[in-house]
Design a protein around this motif. Sequence first.
Motif, PDB file in Angstrom:
ATOM      1  N   LEU A   8      28.987 -40.440  -2.152  1.00  0.00           N
ATOM      2  CA  LEU A   8      30.093 -41.342  -2.451  1.00  0.00           C
ATOM      3  C   LEU A   8      30.046 -41.787  -3.912  1.00  0.00           C
ATOM      4  CD1 LEU A   8      30.446 -43.684   0.662  1.00  0.00           C
ATOM      5  CD2 LEU A   8      32.248 -42.304  -0.389  1.00  0.00           C
ATOM      6  N   GLU A   9      28.838 -42.090  -4.416  1.00  0.00           N
ATOM      7  CA  GLU A   9      28.703 -42.532  -5.804  1.00  0.00           C
ATOM      8  C   GLU A   9      29.187 -41.450  -6.752  1.00  0.00           C
ATOM      9  OE1 GLU A   9      25.338 -44.216  -8.936  1.00  0.00           O
ATOM     10  OE2 GLU A   9      24.760 -43.661  -6.902  1.00  0.00           O
ATOM     11  N   GLU A  10      28.832 -40.200  -6.504  1.00  0.00           N
ATOM     12  CA  GLU A  10      29.264 -39.107  -7.379  1.00  0.00           C
ATOM     13  C   GLU A  10      30.770 -38.897  -7.287  1.00  0.00           C
ATOM     14  OE1 GLU A  10      27.015 -35.511  -7.218  1.00  0.00           O
ATOM     15  OE2 GLU A  10      25.090 -36.536  -7.056  1.00  0.00           O
ATOM     16  N   ILE A  11      31.334 -39.100  -6.097  1.00  0.00           N
ATOM     17  CA  ILE A  11      32.788 -38.990  -5.940  1.00  0.00           C
ATOM     18  C   ILE A  11      33.483 -40.047  -6.780  1.00  0.00           C
ATOM     19  CG2 ILE A  11      34.697 -39.276  -4.309  1.00  0.00           C
ATOM     20  CD1 ILE A  11      32.832 -38.038  -2.165  1.00  0.00           C
ATOM     21  N   TYR A  12      32.990 -41.300  -6.720  1.00  0.00           N
ATOM     22  CA  TYR A  12      33.589 -42.384  -7.488  1.00  0.00           C
ATOM     23  C   TYR A  12      33.436 -42.143  -8.988  1.00  0.00           C
ATOM     24  CZ  TYR A  12      33.670 -44.947  -3.057  1.00  0.00           C
ATOM     25  OH  TYR A  12      33.901 -45.336  -1.774  1.00  0.00           O
ATOM     26  N   MET A  13      32.228 -41.710  -9.417  1.00  0.00           N
ATOM     27  CA  MET A  13      31.975 -41.491 -10.837  1.00  0.00           C
ATOM     28  C   MET A  13      32.857 -40.393 -11.412  1.00  0.00           C
ATOM     29  SD  MET A  13      29.755 -43.678 -11.898  1.00  0.00           S
ATOM     30  CE  MET A  13      29.163 -42.953 -13.427  1.00  0.00           C
ATOM     31  N   SER A  14      33.297 -39.466 -10.564  1.00  0.00           N
ATOM     32  CA  SER A  14      34.135 -38.364 -11.046  1.00  0.00           C
ATOM     33  C   SER A  14      35.550 -38.822 -11.382  1.00  0.00           C
ATOM     34  CB  SER A  14      34.202 -37.261  -9.981  1.00  0.00           C
ATOM     35  OG  SER A  14      35.031 -37.666  -8.891  1.00  0.00           O
ATOM     36  N   GLY A  15      35.947 -40.001 -10.876  1.00  0.00           N
ATOM     37  CA  GLY A  15      37.308 -40.474 -11.096  1.00  0.00           C
ATOM     38  C   GLY A  15      38.291 -39.962 -10.072  1.00  0.00           C
ATOM     39  N   LEU A  16      37.817 -39.256  -9.042  1.00  0.00           N
ATOM     40  CA  LEU A  16      38.715 -38.682  -8.045  1.00  0.00           C
ATOM     41  C   LEU A  16      39.560 -39.740  -7.350  1.00  0.00           C
ATOM     42  CD1 LEU A  16      39.601 -36.175  -6.383  1.00  0.00           C
ATOM     43  CD2 LEU A  16      37.745 -36.685  -4.797  1.00  0.00           C
ATOM     44  N   MET A  17      38.979 -40.922  -7.148  1.00  0.00           N
ATOM     45  CA  MET A  17      39.681 -41.967  -6.399  1.00  0.00           C
ATOM     46  C   MET A  17      40.485 -42.894  -7.305  1.00  0.00           C
ATOM     47  SD  MET A  17      38.674 -41.508  -3.173  1.00  0.00           S
ATOM     48  CE  MET A  17      38.823 -43.068  -2.311  1.00  0.00           C
ATOM     49  N   MET A  63      33.026 -32.918   2.082  1.00  0.00           N
ATOM     50  CA  MET A  63      34.010 -32.031   1.485  1.00  0.00           C
ATOM     51  C   MET A  63      34.504 -32.573   0.133  1.00  0.00           C
ATOM     52  SD  MET A  63      34.053 -29.428   3.307  1.00  0.00           S
ATOM     53  CE  MET A  63      35.358 -28.623   2.377  1.00  0.00           C
ATOM     54  N   LEU A  64      34.700 -33.879   0.034  1.00  0.00           N
ATOM     55  CA  LEU A  64      35.100 -34.453  -1.258  1.00  0.00           C
ATOM     56  C   LEU A  64      33.994 -34.272  -2.293  1.00  0.00           C
ATOM     57  CD1 LEU A  64      36.865 -37.766  -0.174  1.00  0.00           C
ATOM     58  CD2 LEU A  64      37.940 -35.729  -1.129  1.00  0.00           C
ATOM     59  N   HIS A  65      32.734 -34.385  -1.863  1.00  0.00           N
ATOM     60  CA  HIS A  65      31.619 -34.187  -2.782  1.00  0.00           C
ATOM     61  C   HIS A  65      31.559 -32.737  -3.259  1.00  0.00           C
ATOM     62  CE1 HIS A  65      27.257 -33.571  -3.765  1.00  0.00           C
ATOM     63  NE2 HIS A  65      27.522 -34.640  -4.481  1.00  0.00           N
ATOM     64  N   VAL A  66      31.789 -31.793  -2.362  1.00  0.00           N
ATOM     65  CA  VAL A  66      31.810 -30.377  -2.746  1.00  0.00           C
ATOM     66  C   VAL A  66      32.930 -30.128  -3.758  1.00  0.00           C
ATOM     67  CG1 VAL A  66      32.238 -28.033  -1.901  1.00  0.00           C
ATOM     68  CG2 VAL A  66      30.747 -29.556  -0.609  1.00  0.00           C
ATOM     69  N   LYS A  67      34.086 -30.743  -3.527  1.00  0.00           N
ATOM     70  CA  LYS A  67      35.210 -30.594  -4.468  1.00  0.00           C
ATOM     71  C   LYS A  67      34.826 -31.080  -5.863  1.00  0.00           C
ATOM     72  CE  LYS A  67      39.637 -32.773  -5.591  1.00  0.00           C
ATOM     73  NZ  LYS A  67      39.811 -31.943  -6.744  1.00  0.00           N
ATOM     74  N   VAL A  68      34.212 -32.279  -5.925  1.00  0.00           N
ATOM     75  CA  VAL A  68      33.837 -32.853  -7.210  1.00  0.00           C
ATOM     76  C   VAL A  68      32.753 -32.022  -7.878  1.00  0.00           C
ATOM     77  CG1 VAL A  68      32.697 -34.841  -8.277  1.00  0.00           C
ATOM     78  CG2 VAL A  68      34.532 -35.194  -6.600  1.00  0.00           C
ATOM     79  N   TYR A  69      31.728 -31.651  -7.112  1.00  0.00           N
ATOM     80  CA  TYR A  69      30.576 -30.942  -7.661  1.00  0.00           C
ATOM     81  C   TYR A  69      30.975 -29.578  -8.228  1.00  0.00           C
ATOM     82  CZ  TYR A  69      25.711 -29.409  -8.006  1.00  0.00           C
ATOM     83  OH  TYR A  69      24.490 -28.986  -8.480  1.00  0.00           O
TER      84      TYR A  69
END
Length: 330
Positions: A8-17, A63-69
């Motif tokens: 979740l932290e990596e998803i947030y840091m990516s700016g996706l949300m 799945m959101l983490h895979v997208k960001v990564y």
Amino acid sequence: MGELPNMLEEIYMSGLMDDHIDEEPTSLENEDLQKFIKLFEDAQRKIYPACEKFSVLSFVIKMLHVKVYNKWSNKSFDMVMQVFKDIQPECDQTIPWTLYHAKKFLRDLGLGYETIHACKNDCALFSKENANLEKCPICDEPRYKLNNDGGRSAPGRDIDVYLQPLIEELKNLWEHGVQTYDASNGQIFRMHAAVMWTINDFPTYGNMSGWSTKGYLVCPNCNMNASSQGLRSKIGYMGARRYLLENHNWRRSKLFNGQIKDRSKPMDLSGEEILEQIDCGTYKPYGKHPHNRKRQRNENPNLNWTKRCIIFDLPYWKMLKLRHNLDVIY
């Protein structure tokens, strides 16, 4: 499940949300309670009956983490999710199969966040009365001008600027509380919360508390009653024996520095007394803009105080006996 918080932290840091959708996150007020309970229960369901590894929630986060990564495009994400849906037609109907619905799913569970811009000089946040400003109200720097001075430095004493939204939430948690779902019994209760203390190393103690951890008055417990002295180019803190019992033999020994020690230990100051000290001072504004660089030595310094710590805005903070803890690893 242990890796989900990091994902979740990596998803947030990516700016996706960051792109806010029209619907606001579901709150836990009266008309929304049942909706939230159902959503929470759905999030814990298996993605299909025989699956033992993923719940709906863990699948969406994965799945959101895979997208960001892997830097997938939004269209790629939707296409992959559609393939999963076609392969497993018996998947739970509550699974959000598009990026739009996946992000809405997390926000409705309270896992979203609000993006707040900050001045590049750490002067102020662009929120509340500053939300629509195009320039910093303190240093007049453009809101959207990038900081090209290399990596951002730590905020230091300006950390209070970034703590403002947290302090507002903590005040609300103390005074009003928030309706909360208890998963263990399925009940809703009003939760109140308070900060017991901060835990930090000594330099960060200075940034958090506002008491400078440099100079002759470095010891926050000694306050104005310090036992420091100059030792060539260094400062020595010689008052350890003050904490011994008044009749202790080592107090009368001259083996330490050739002197006996008859001073009592410093008096403990209450939070109210400390706040009175702080409120006697005048401090430079927050920010690292050119007009707010290191000031000349103050002829009338307020002990070692550098600011009024924003945590004192919490109504109970001055009443706590222990407000800051040192991390024992240091």
